[in-house]
Enzyme design. Structure first.
Site, PDB file in Angstrom:
ATOM      1  N   GLY A  74      -9.479  -0.530  53.074  1.00  0.00           N
ATOM      2  CA  GLY A  74     -10.748  -1.172  53.109  1.00  0.00           C
ATOM      3  C   GLY A  74     -10.907  -1.840  51.793  1.00  0.00           C
ATOM      4  N   GLN A 133     -15.532  -5.555  45.002  1.00  0.00           N
ATOM      5  CA  GLN A 133     -14.381  -5.144  44.298  1.00  0.00           C
ATOM      6  C   GLN A 133     -13.631  -6.138  43.813  1.00  0.00           C
ATOM      7  OE1 GLN A 133     -13.272  -2.467  47.634  1.00  0.00           O
ATOM      8  NE2 GLN A 133     -12.330  -1.248  45.822  1.00  0.00           N
ATOM      9  N   CYS A 178      -9.504   4.847  46.108  1.00  0.00           N
ATOM     10  CA  CYS A 178     -10.108   3.505  46.002  1.00  0.00           C
ATOM     11  C   CYS A 178      -9.107   2.656  45.282  1.00  0.00           C
ATOM     12  CB  CYS A 178     -11.444   3.957  45.293  1.00  0.00           C
ATOM     13  SG  CYS A 178     -12.395   2.272  45.200  1.00  0.00           S
ATOM     14  N   LEU A 179      -9.078   1.260  45.644  1.00  0.00           N
ATOM     15  CA  LEU A 179      -8.359   0.228  44.875  1.00  0.00           C
ATOM     16  C   LEU A 179      -8.784   0.138  43.408  1.00  0.00           C
ATOM     17  CD1 LEU A 179      -7.684  -2.038  47.858  1.00  0.00           C
ATOM     18  CD2 LEU A 179      -6.008  -0.499  46.829  1.00  0.00           C
ATOM     19  N   HIS A 212     -18.037   4.493  52.318  1.00  0.00           N
ATOM     20  CA  HIS A 212     -17.279   4.132  51.079  1.00  0.00           C
ATOM     21  C   HIS A 212     -17.324   2.625  50.871  1.00  0.00           C
ATOM     22  CE1 HIS A 212     -13.695   4.391  48.220  1.00  0.00           C
ATOM     23  NE2 HIS A 212     -13.877   3.240  48.476  1.00  0.00           N
ATOM     24  N   GLU A 213     -17.284   1.788  51.664  1.00  0.00           N
ATOM     25  CA  GLU A 213     -17.351   0.278  51.347  1.00  0.00           C
ATOM     26  C   GLU A 213     -18.827  -0.326  51.279  1.00  0.00           C
ATOM     27  OE1 GLU A 213     -14.750  -0.736  50.652  1.00  0.00           O
ATOM     28  OE2 GLU A 213     -13.186   0.329  51.663  1.00  0.00           O
ATOM     29  N   HIS A 235     -19.730   0.637  47.773  1.00  0.00           N
ATOM     30  CA  HIS A 235     -19.369  -0.492  46.639  1.00  0.00           C
ATOM     31  C   HIS A 235     -20.444  -1.491  46.709  1.00  0.00           C
ATOM     32  CE1 HIS A 235     -15.358   0.553  45.460  1.00  0.00           C
ATOM     33  NE2 HIS A 235     -14.924   0.747  46.615  1.00  0.00           N
TER      34      HIS A 235
HETATM   35  O1  GNR Z   1      -7.226   2.235  50.643  1.00  0.00           O
HETATM   36  C1  GNR Z   1      -8.469   3.096  50.727  1.00  0.00           C
HETATM   37  N1  GNR Z   1      -8.326   4.399  51.268  1.00  0.00           N
HETATM   38  C2  GNR Z   1      -9.272   5.213  51.415  1.00  0.00           C
HETATM   39  C3  GNR Z   1      -9.277   6.265  51.688  1.00  0.00           C
HETATM   40  C4  GNR Z   1     -10.356   7.440  51.851  1.00  0.00           C
HETATM   41  C5  GNR Z   1     -11.479   6.848  51.968  1.00  0.00           C
HETATM   42  C6  GNR Z   1     -11.705   5.704  51.631  1.00  0.00           C
HETATM   43  C7  GNR Z   1     -10.463   4.745  51.450  1.00  0.00           C
HETATM   44  S1  GNR Z   1     -10.997   3.036  51.037  1.00  0.00           S
HETATM   45  C8  GNR Z   1      -9.551   2.803  50.125  1.00  0.00           C
HETATM   46  C9  GNR Z   1      -9.660   1.109  49.748  1.00  0.00           C
HETATM   47  C10 GNR Z   1     -11.074   0.883  48.723  1.00  0.00           C
HETATM   48  O2  GNR Z   1     -10.979   1.141  47.593  1.00  0.00           O
HETATM   49  N2  GNR Z   1     -11.859   0.317  49.480  1.00  0.00           N
HETATM   50  O3  GNR Z   1     -13.107   0.068  48.728  1.00  0.00           O
HETATM   51 NI    NI Z   2     -13.264   1.563  47.036  1.00  0.00          NI
END
Ligand code: GNR
Ligand code: NI
Length: 182
Positions: A46, A51, A92-93, A134-135, A138
């Site tokens: 995601g 980001q 998270c990236l 999660h997104e 952000h």
């Molecule tokens: O790549 C991602 N893996 C992930 C694993 C578990 C819960 C959420 C994520 S999102 C993350 C990519 C990212 O940072 N998205 O904002």
């Molecule tokens: Ni993330």
């Protein structure tokens, strides 16, 4: 296509609250394309526009095995959340190399805009529900590390700052222009 650079915690730009998309036009479609490209290059499941320093309410997701199931959300809004919770190890990236368990509602209902600018709804559970939450965090300037203890979060922050200092993580500082005036 050009890969967009992903901001890293504790960059304050990750704390920006993203603005709603007013009109789904070609510019928005181009941003979505560039975000998918960047997400696949970075091997994420995601990516939120925040980001990549674009403060619009846009999310791209692909949780499929074969990386061929694109999901994008424009102006996503959570309509309902289950009481039942689910704990998942999140990464998270923007917090590269760190994985911690976060508890979130197990299933959700979300409204979003399609490419015609029409409102549609989506139900999700499991990994997709976790990823969408999660997104959306952000887009509101929130990171998964905010759910951890201060001690854990501070440790992660210090380690990332050290990695950057040691040149082990690309920094988003602008490249200095060394062109001489002579
Ligand atoms: O790549 C991602 N893996 C992930 C694993 C578990 C819960 C959420 C994520 S999102 C993350 C990519 C990212 O940072 N998205 O904002
Ligand atoms: Ni993330």
């Amino acid at each position: 296509m050009e890969k967009l650079e992903v901001l890293h915690f504790p960059d304050q730009r990750l704390r920006t609250k993203a603005k709603k998309v007013n009109k789904v036009d070609q510019n928005i479609k181009n941003i979505i394309d560039q975000m998918f490209f960047t997400m696949y290059e970075e091997k994420g499941i995601g990516l939120a526009a925040t980001q990549v320093n674009i403060h619009k309410r846009i999310i791209v997701i692909d949780i499929s095995e074969n990386k061929d199931e694109k999901i994008f959300l424009i102006n996503p809004e959570i309509i309902s959340l289950s009481n039942e919770m689910d704990s998942m190890e999140e990464g998270c990236l923007s917090v590269p190399g760190f994985y911690e368990t976060v508890s979130r509602p197990k299933s959700i209902k979300v409204s979003t805009l399609n490419l015609k600018g029409e409102e549609t709804q989506l139900e999700a559970d499991g990994l997709l529900a976790t990823c969408i939450q999660h997104e959306i965090d952000h887009l509101d300037g929130k990171l998964f590390v905010d759910y951890l203890s201060n001690l854990k979060r501070d440790r992660i922050e210090k380690k990332i700052i050290k990695l950057k200092k040691d040149g082990m993580l690309k920094s988003r500082k602008a490249t200095p222009n060394y062109k001489s005036a002579i």
